[in-house]
Design a protein around this motif. Sequence first.
Motif, PDB file in Angstrom:
ATOM      1  N   PHE A   1       0.837  -1.196   0.000  1.00  0.00           N
ATOM      2  CA  PHE A   1       0.000   0.000   0.000  1.00  0.00           C
ATOM      3  C   PHE A   1       0.874   1.250   0.000  1.00  0.00           C
ATOM      4  N   ALA A   2       0.528   2.193  -0.864  1.00  0.00           N
ATOM      5  CA  ALA A   2       1.334   3.409  -1.043  1.00  0.00           C
ATOM      6  C   ALA A   2       0.947   4.452   0.004  1.00  0.00           C
ATOM      7  N   VAL A   3       1.358   4.197   1.230  1.00  0.00           N
ATOM      8  CA  VAL A   3       1.171   5.151   2.321  1.00  0.00           C
ATOM      9  C   VAL A   3       2.546   5.486   2.885  1.00  0.00           C
ATOM     10  N   PRO A   4       2.716   6.676   3.464  1.00  0.00           N
ATOM     11  CA  PRO A   4       4.043   7.051   3.970  1.00  0.00           C
ATOM     12  C   PRO A   4       4.454   6.222   5.174  1.00  0.00           C
ATOM     13  N   ARG A   5       5.749   6.019   5.315  1.00  0.00           N
ATOM     14  CA  ARG A   5       6.293   5.392   6.520  1.00  0.00           C
ATOM     15  C   ARG A   5       6.526   6.477   7.566  1.00  0.00           C
ATOM     16  N   ILE A   6       5.850   6.353   8.680  1.00  0.00           N
ATOM     17  CA  ILE A   6       6.014   7.289   9.791  1.00  0.00           C
ATOM     18  C   ILE A   6       6.941   6.643  10.818  1.00  0.00           C
ATOM     19  N   MET A   7       8.075   7.288  11.073  1.00  0.00           N
ATOM     20  CA  MET A   7       9.083   6.715  11.953  1.00  0.00           C
ATOM     21  C   MET A   7       9.436   5.294  11.513  1.00  0.00           C
ATOM     22  N   GLY A   8       9.581   5.136  10.209  1.00  0.00           N
ATOM     23  CA  GLY A   8      10.045   3.885   9.640  1.00  0.00           C
ATOM     24  C   GLY A   8       9.010   2.794   9.492  1.00  0.00           C
ATOM     25  N   SER A   9       7.730   3.111   9.703  1.00  0.00           N
ATOM     26  CA  SER A   9       6.708   2.063   9.665  1.00  0.00           C
ATOM     27  C   SER A   9       5.413   2.571   9.037  1.00  0.00           C
ATOM     28  N   LYS A  10       4.719   1.659   8.348  1.00  0.00           N
ATOM     29  CA  LYS A  10       3.395   1.955   7.807  1.00  0.00           C
ATOM     30  C   LYS A  10       2.274   1.582   8.785  1.00  0.00           C
ATOM     31  N   SER A  11       2.618   1.022   9.940  1.00  0.00           N
ATOM     32  CA  SER A  11       1.598   0.559  10.884  1.00  0.00           C
ATOM     33  C   SER A  11       0.710   1.691  11.386  1.00  0.00           C
ATOM     34  N   THR A  12      -0.555   1.375  11.560  1.00  0.00           N
ATOM     35  CA  THR A  12      -1.530   2.333  12.078  1.00  0.00           C
ATOM     36  C   THR A  12      -1.515   2.297  13.602  1.00  0.00           C
ATOM     37  N   TYR A  13      -1.207   3.435  14.207  1.00  0.00           N
ATOM     38  CA  TYR A  13      -1.267   3.597  15.671  1.00  0.00           C
ATOM     39  C   TYR A  13      -2.583   4.312  15.928  1.00  0.00           C
ATOM     40  N   LEU A  14      -3.624   3.537  16.195  1.00  0.00           N
ATOM     41  CA  LEU A  14      -4.989   4.061  16.208  1.00  0.00           C
ATOM     42  C   LEU A  14      -5.207   5.141  17.252  1.00  0.00           C
ATOM     43  N   ARG A  15      -4.692   4.944  18.463  1.00  0.00           N
ATOM     44  CA  ARG A  15      -4.954   5.913  19.531  1.00  0.00           C
ATOM     45  C   ARG A  15      -4.280   7.260  19.268  1.00  0.00           C
ATOM     46  N   ALA A  16      -3.132   7.238  18.608  1.00  0.00           N
ATOM     47  CA  ALA A  16      -2.425   8.487  18.319  1.00  0.00           C
ATOM     48  C   ALA A  16      -2.794   9.064  16.962  1.00  0.00           C
ATOM     49  N   GLY A  17      -3.449   8.266  16.124  1.00  0.00           N
ATOM     50  CA  GLY A  17      -3.853   8.745  14.812  1.00  0.00           C
ATOM     51  C   GLY A  17      -2.692   8.966  13.853  1.00  0.00           C
ATOM     52  N   ILE A  18      -1.699   8.072  13.902  1.00  0.00           N
ATOM     53  CA  ILE A  18      -0.569   8.194  12.975  1.00  0.00           C
ATOM     54  C   ILE A  18      -0.380   6.876  12.222  1.00  0.00           C
ATOM     55  N   GLY A  19       0.290   6.966  11.079  1.00  0.00           N
ATOM     56  CA  GLY A  19       0.597   5.794  10.274  1.00  0.00           C
ATOM     57  C   GLY A  19      -0.597   5.287   9.497  1.00  0.00           C
ATOM     58  N   GLY A  20      -0.369   4.232   8.730  1.00  0.00           N
ATOM     59  CA  GLY A  20      -1.441   3.613   7.967  1.00  0.00           C
ATOM     60  C   GLY A  20      -2.106   4.579   7.000  1.00  0.00           C
ATOM     61  N   TYR A  21      -3.425   4.436   6.863  1.00  0.00           N
ATOM     62  CA  TYR A  21      -4.209   5.318   5.998  1.00  0.00           C
ATOM     63  C   TYR A  21      -4.833   6.411   6.861  1.00  0.00           C
ATOM     64  N   GLN A  22      -4.234   7.587   6.820  1.00  0.00           N
ATOM     65  CA  GLN A  22      -4.705   8.761   7.567  1.00  0.00           C
ATOM     66  C   GLN A  22      -4.787   8.495   9.071  1.00  0.00           C
ATOM     67  N   GLY A  23      -3.971   7.555   9.549  1.00  0.00           N
ATOM     68  CA  GLY A  23      -3.884   7.297  10.983  1.00  0.00           C
ATOM     69  C   GLY A  23      -5.112   6.655  11.612  1.00  0.00           C
ATOM     70  N   ARG A  24      -5.922   5.983  10.804  1.00  0.00           N
ATOM     71  CA  ARG A  24      -7.189   5.447  11.337  1.00  0.00           C
ATOM     72  C   ARG A  24      -7.522   4.115  10.682  1.00  0.00           C
ATOM     73  N   ALA A  25      -8.563   3.471  11.220  1.00  0.00           N
ATOM     74  CA  ALA A  25      -9.114   2.277  10.581  1.00  0.00           C
ATOM     75  C   ALA A  25      -9.795   2.687   9.277  1.00  0.00           C
ATOM     76  N   LEU A  26      -9.933   1.748   8.364  1.00  0.00           N
ATOM     77  CA  LEU A  26     -10.530   2.061   7.063  1.00  0.00           C
ATOM     78  C   LEU A  26     -12.012   2.390   7.196  1.00  0.00           C
ATOM     79  N   GLN A  27     -12.484   3.228   6.280  1.00  0.00           N
ATOM     80  CA  GLN A  27     -13.886   3.621   6.227  1.00  0.00           C
ATOM     81  C   GLN A  27     -14.400   3.423   4.808  1.00  0.00           C
ATOM     82  N   ALA A  28     -15.712   3.292   4.678  1.00  0.00           N
ATOM     83  CA  ALA A  28     -16.321   3.158   3.356  1.00  0.00           C
ATOM     84  C   ALA A  28     -15.954   4.359   2.497  1.00  0.00           C
ATOM     85  N   GLY A  29     -15.593   4.095   1.253  1.00  0.00           N
ATOM     86  CA  GLY A  29     -15.229   5.158   0.321  1.00  0.00           C
ATOM     87  C   GLY A  29     -13.738   5.412   0.218  1.00  0.00           C
TER      88      GLY A  29
END
Length: 336
Positions: free
Chosen positions: A120-148
Amino acid sequence: MTVKVLHPGLLTSIQDLGRYGYQKYGVIVSGGMDSYSLRLANLLVGNEENEGVLEISLAGPSLKLRKATLFAITGGDLSPTINGEPVPLGRPVYLKQEGILQFGACKSGCRCYLAIAGGFAVPRIMGSKSTYLRAGIGGYQGRALQAGDELALDLPGRRAGKLIEYLVKQPAAKGSSFFTTSWYVGRAHIPLPGGAVSIRIMAGSQFAQFSELSRQRFLQDEYQITPQADRMGYRLSGPALQLTEPLEMISEAVVLGTVQVPPDGNPIILLADRQTAGGYPKIGQVAAVDIAIIAQIKPGRKICFVKISLNEAEQLYLAREEHLCQLAKAIQLKTQ
């Protein structure tokens, strides 16, 4: 190419193997709960093992995939289908035509991992694409996926190209939407239905400071995973564990699989989104190879702990790494 989210499922997020080197600043590691399945999924599509994948929990999403997408699903069986056709687990799958990938009933395990060639073409934040849900960083806009949501993909690499060349030579069922293989990688770590699941554990830093009765109960009785179970940790219910005397602790580092005991006496197994430090006494440490098993156990299931030595835990870890290495070589040989 992109993947469009039609329905997000219960909890679907981008995860890799985690964000290391920042715990001293209070930033958690995060990453996939079942890193073994995550690594397998990436191997099956020619990605690096640490590439970001979708971690899908219990009730899965509906995703629109483009033609010529190479993907693999590992871990728990959440009844995946493409255009209504069952998708096999643990195999590379190459789409011949555009399709809707849907997940249904959770038959076994509770988390699966979807890897797509290129990642997935998302930026690496501090070397990782992992979503840190509570802090809202990484992954896709820092959150779980949503419809759309539309997830862009990076271009597949050379190994993925070899896999695609190999797959299109395989016989496909008439009318099938995809090519796949007759071989597959196993799911031996997915707990079978039935009684309590055995989890191998080593003595924790404060094991000796618990009463003899508590130590016996911890290793002989069963504990149930409560509904208070998430990516941060699993709270257990069972025989309450007591110290021999009150213990004032300075907070110290905790790691994946640490079993700490708060004042109510009910243990907590710390998992992927664990805090960086804790002040509760630690009665045990789950062997690294069994974290993947825990990650696939649903709330309500019972577990029991089996004590092993550090040396035994190390040997189990080395054996698993050798197994993954051999799998990678076997896949490479298949596609030469």
